[in-house]
Scaffold this active site. Sequence first.
Site, PDB file in Angstrom:
ATOM      1  N   ASP A  49       0.824  -1.211   0.000  1.00  0.00           N
ATOM      2  CA  ASP A  49       0.000   0.000   0.000  1.00  0.00           C
ATOM      3  C   ASP A  49       0.856   1.259   0.000  1.00  0.00           C
ATOM      4  O   ASP A  49       0.476   2.285  -0.563  1.00  0.00           O
ATOM      5  CB  ASP A  49      -0.925  -0.015   1.214  1.00  0.00           C
ATOM      6  CG  ASP A  49      -2.091   0.960   1.073  1.00  0.00           C
ATOM      7  OD1 ASP A  49      -2.080   1.767   0.139  1.00  0.00           O
ATOM      8  OD2 ASP A  49      -3.010   0.899   1.903  1.00  0.00           O
ATOM      9  N   HIS A 109      -6.464   4.880   7.032  1.00  0.00           N
ATOM     10  CA  HIS A 109      -5.700   5.930   6.361  1.00  0.00           C
ATOM     11  C   HIS A 109      -5.832   7.229   7.149  1.00  0.00           C
ATOM     12  O   HIS A 109      -6.836   7.456   7.824  1.00  0.00           O
ATOM     13  CB  HIS A 109      -6.174   6.105   4.920  1.00  0.00           C
ATOM     14  CG  HIS A 109      -5.684   5.027   4.008  1.00  0.00           C
ATOM     15  ND1 HIS A 109      -4.923   5.272   2.892  1.00  0.00           N
ATOM     16  CD2 HIS A 109      -5.826   3.679   4.061  1.00  0.00           C
ATOM     17  CE1 HIS A 109      -4.619   4.133   2.290  1.00  0.00           C
ATOM     18  NE2 HIS A 109      -5.170   3.152   2.976  1.00  0.00           N
ATOM     19  N   CYS A 127      -4.866   4.654  -2.329  1.00  0.00           N
ATOM     20  CA  CYS A 127      -5.507   3.819  -3.343  1.00  0.00           C
ATOM     21  C   CYS A 127      -5.539   4.542  -4.677  1.00  0.00           C
ATOM     22  O   CYS A 127      -6.084   5.657  -4.769  1.00  0.00           O
ATOM     23  CB  CYS A 127      -6.926   3.467  -2.913  1.00  0.00           C
ATOM     24  SG  CYS A 127      -7.834   2.498  -4.149  1.00  0.00           S
TER      25      CYS A 127
END
Length: 302
Positions: A14, A206, A237
């Site tokens: 990520d 997040h 993302c």
Amino acid sequence: MSAPVDIREVGPRDGLQIEAPITTEAKIELIDALVATGVGRIEVTSFVSPRAVPALADAEAVAAQLGRWPGVTFSALVAGMGGVRRALAAGLTRIEYVVSASDGHSMANVGRSSEDSVTLIAPIVELVHGAGAELEVIVAIAFDCPFDGPTPPQRVAEIAARAVAAGADSISVADTVGTATPRRTGDVVDLVSAAAPGFDVGLHLHNTRGQGLANAWAGYEHGVRRFDSAAGGFGGCPFAPGASGNISTEELVYMFEDSGIATGIDLAATLEAARVASRLLGKPADSNLLRAGGPLVPGRLG
């Protein structure tokens, strides 16, 4: 001492997926620095379309190097059956299948509806278990969707319940765009925990709007013991407009350890891993603790 937490480092997946690609050698350097922190679990890559996520196009090459760290549990994220087959062929035994709770994000992310993604859980479980591996289902967009607006909490709980019924080994929920607040985090965790009795629900948070650590604390107070974070707070993302950095591992460790909650992770080594990530990416880390130089008293938690 309060109940300990299990932090999964997600920086190599990520933390890198929205960045300009770095070399496989650089990723191995980053993983080496992360292993040195003492973290027990690392999300190492994602087996998705190289065209869609060019930063992770070398998933197989990275996976081929993982044998050098036998004491760490590595996992990889997938978005469909093709990714599962690639991950298993590359030797991964911990697979994460992401399911968007909204149609808008699901279409942007994987090109199919949320319901179609849920329907895939059962055959993916069968394939993963047939290979002797474990499957975690991660419910993305668990709070808000940049396309469809607020996500109904009951939809998140429904997906979790269906994942359990299909045989998933673990469940996590993700605040993909960083809009959650502590109250909403607790509410969703409670619903998902009720829908998945006996499961230790994980949280992937997040810090887009500065609520990440507060949400992690709220999650802990509601029984969560598994958390995702990325050294330096990198990440986001590519298919969710406005989504940005994970909560930083060093800040999460600092918060928990100073509160008497063991993480098993060395803070000084994690700060160094954040510096490595920053150097390899050629950009500053989004970490207040790193900018401050660590704890006020050097070595206190390192």
